[in-house]
Write a protein that holds these residues in place. Structure first.
Motif, mmCIF file in Angstrom:
data_model
loop_
_atom_site.group_PDB
_atom_site.id
_atom_site.type_symbol
_atom_site.label_atom_id
_atom_site.label_comp_id
_atom_site.label_asym_id
_atom_site.label_seq_id
_atom_site.Cartn_x
_atom_site.Cartn_y
_atom_site.Cartn_z
ATOM 1 N N ALA A 1 4.233 8.542 -3.964
ATOM 2 C CA ALA A 1 4.158 9.347 -2.732
ATOM 3 C C ALA A 1 3.992 8.457 -1.493
ATOM 4 C CB ALA A 1 3.008 10.356 -2.832
ATOM 5 N N PRO A 2 4.932 7.548 -1.238
ATOM 6 C CA PRO A 2 4.764 6.619 -0.105
ATOM 7 C C PRO A 2 4.811 7.336 1.238
ATOM 8 C CG PRO A 2 6.998 6.476 -0.957
ATOM 9 C CD PRO A 2 6.244 7.383 -1.889
ATOM 10 N N GLY A 12 0.840 -1.200 0.000
ATOM 11 C CA GLY A 12 0.000 0.000 0.000
ATOM 12 C C GLY A 12 0.870 1.243 0.000
ATOM 13 N N ASP A 13 0.760 2.035 1.093
ATOM 14 C CA ASP A 13 1.507 3.294 1.189
ATOM 15 C C ASP A 13 2.937 3.102 1.690
ATOM 16 O OD1 ASP A 13 -0.562 4.911 0.384
ATOM 17 O OD2 ASP A 13 -1.401 5.054 2.412
ATOM 18 N N HIS A 14 3.295 1.867 1.998
ATOM 19 C CA HIS A 14 4.613 1.619 2.590
ATOM 20 C C HIS A 14 5.460 0.756 1.662
ATOM 21 C CE1 HIS A 14 3.041 3.390 6.245
ATOM 22 N NE2 HIS A 14 1.949 2.670 6.046
ATOM 23 N N GLU A 28 15.085 3.623 8.293
ATOM 24 C CA GLU A 28 13.673 3.951 8.077
ATOM 25 C C GLU A 28 13.515 5.404 7.664
ATOM 26 O OE1 GLU A 28 11.351 3.101 11.577
ATOM 27 O OE2 GLU A 28 12.420 1.202 11.817
ATOM 28 N N GLU A 29 12.629 5.641 6.735
ATOM 29 C CA GLU A 29 12.291 7.023 6.360
ATOM 30 C C GLU A 29 10.784 7.176 6.424
ATOM 31 O OE1 GLU A 29 15.906 7.669 3.158
ATOM 32 O OE2 GLU A 29 13.830 7.882 2.499
ATOM 33 N N GLY A 30 10.313 8.232 7.031
ATOM 34 C CA GLY A 30 8.871 8.417 7.177
ATOM 35 C C GLY A 30 8.373 7.567 8.320
ATOM 36 N N THR A 42 13.561 9.671 -5.059
ATOM 37 C CA THR A 42 12.786 10.716 -5.750
ATOM 38 C C THR A 42 11.819 10.093 -6.755
ATOM 39 O OG1 THR A 42 14.803 11.999 -5.560
ATOM 40 C CG2 THR A 42 13.030 13.005 -6.793
ATOM 41 N N ALA A 43 12.284 9.061 -7.445
ATOM 42 C CA ALA A 43 11.420 8.419 -8.442
ATOM 43 C C ALA A 43 10.222 7.741 -7.748
ATOM 44 C CB ALA A 43 12.215 7.387 -9.237
ATOM 45 N N LEU A 44 10.483 7.098 -6.623
ATOM 46 C CA LEU A 44 9.383 6.435 -5.897
ATOM 47 C C LEU A 44 8.407 7.472 -5.360
ATOM 48 C CD1 LEU A 44 11.382 3.617 -4.039
ATOM 49 C CD2 LEU A 44 9.684 3.289 -5.861
#
Ligand code: SAH
Length: 399
Positions: free
Chosen positions: A153-154, A125-127, A177-179, A146-148
């Motif tokens: 927009a994860p 999903g968003d991850h 981890e990011e976000g 940047t491409a992802l």
């Protein structure tokens, strides 16, 4: 920017261009004419133009002089491995997945299979979990990110760089981890819903590659007693439960995986009875056999026993032993789901393991299905290295 004028050449020895012309993407260090083009002095991760011994272009690749696979082709034209190319390849990969699946849960990028050497992306999903397995791709993490972001927009990206393969490229193992990475993820599959642990999970958290083979379990499991050995968080057993299996016995070395398997079965098939056996599967299967236990369906899905060529003999022996053990636990008219994720074990060899087991036990093995990795793990047709998973379903009857 890379153009023909400033791109360094990597010239191959005479005859070493054949595999690349047939579509393969790897150059091995012993194939390079190092006198004409000194590989050792090349900047690790930089882009070179690969040519045959006459200087005719075969495409552009990134180099890593430290690695046995010293160059990986990323374009047949003169092109940089930059943001624009990565974005285009990921976009193409996304189009394929969108055609295949109605929900955003799949392997989005399967390295060479998606013409993205060194990049694996799993989407939940968003991850996202991302693995960079080459030094060249590691250096382009920024472009990948940047491409992802541009495409999806994860909410979070887990850079799961714990794969041992990275060591061959001179890279460290790490996890970042990011976000906002959730502790647990909910993964829908074949009508089931699985809870998996993102941070403590194995591989990238979930084994999407077995999805079509696990779906097959649903066709056979109604009313049955099922053993899911090497179950992780219950993939095969939960698919069996959803289809009405009466009992599922899970077996795994990981206590944490078993706890999730149990919870996943309870949620998807509350009627099915559930037993968890923690420990080494070889020992557990042997114990079950000695206790006279029998199952209508047994699934074995072990980790790769053959990681390098030199492990082949020993690994094959382990597959043979495991298949005998698993088949000896079958009730009359039982079914064996036997899997192998060793790229170096050919499908014929796995079939031979099943037939050896059947001969040993006096059974008639009928191969009712030969499955492979799911379509979100595309195989590069010229690269046998990209095809690794096999899952055979054998009906075993008395002779
Ligand atoms: N069948 C699973 C994936 C299996 S991955 C699915 O469909 O998702 C392999 C599993 O084998 C892992 O969960 C790992 O913990 C387990 N494992 C590895 N070695 C083991 C051993 N010797 N005995 C039992 N389990 C083992």
């Amino acid at each position: 920017m890379v153009n023909t004028a400033n791109c360094q050449q990597l010239r191959l020895k005479r005859g070493e261009d054949r595999r690349l012309r047939a579509g393969h993407l790897w150059v091995f260090s012993n194939e390079v004419d190092v006198k004409a083009t000194p590989l050792a002095t090349m900047e690790p991760g930089s882009v070179v133009e690969v040519t045959d011994f006459r200087g005719k272009s075969l495409g552009c690749a990134t180099v890593n002089p430290q690695s046995l696979i010293c160059a990986r082709i990323h374009a047949r034209e003169v092109a940089d491995l930059d943001y624009a190319l990565i974005l285009e390849r990921l976009r193409r990969a996304l189009v394929l997945r969108t055609r295949l699946f109605s929900e955003p849960f799949y392997r989005l990028a399967h390295a060479e299979g998606d013409f993205l050497p060194g990049l694996v992306v799993d989407r939940f999903g968003d991850h996202l979990t991302v693995q960079t397995t080459t030094l060249a791709m590691e250096k382009r993490k920024g472009a990948v990110r940047t491409a992802l972001e541009e495409l999806l927009a994860p909410k979070s990206i887990l850079w799961d760089n714990t794969v041992a393969l990275r060591r061959l490229e001179g890279l460290e193992l790490s996890r970042e981890e990011e976000g906002s990475c959730p502790d647990e993820l909910q993964v829908p599959e074949n009508g089931c819903l699985f809870t998996v642990s993102m941070k403590e999970g194995q591989k990238t958290g979930w084994y999407y590659d077995q999805r079509p083979n696990r779906a097959l379990m649903q066709r056979f499991a109604r009313g049955k007693r099922v053993l899911d050995a090497f179950c992780y968080v219950g993939g095969f057993g939960v698919n069996a439960g959803l289809a009405g299996a009466r009992e599922v016995v899970f077996c795994d070395a990981s206590q944490r995986a078993l706890a999730l398997a149990k919870a996943n079965l309870e949620r998807n098939a509350p009627e099915a009875s559930c037993t968890c056996l923690e420990g080494d599967a070889f020992e557990t299967l042997k114990r079950l056999k000695d206790a006279g236990e029998r199952f209508d369906i047994v699934s074995i899905d072990p980790p790769a026993f053959i990681k390098r060529r030199k492990d082949h003999k020993e690994g094959l022996a382990a597959y043979r032993r495991l298949n005998v053990l698993a088949m000896s636990l079958l009730a009359e008219e039982g079914l064996l789901f036997t899997s192998s994720c060793s790229q170096l074990l050919a499908v014929d060899e796995l079939r031979a393991c099943a037939s050896h087991a059947a001969a040993h036990l006096g059974l008639h093995p009928e191969l009712v299905h030969t499955g492979f990795q799911g379509p979100d793990h595309p195989v590069h047709c010229a690269m046998p290295e990209t095809a690794y998973l096999k899952c055979l379903v054998c009906a075993c009857n008395k002779l």
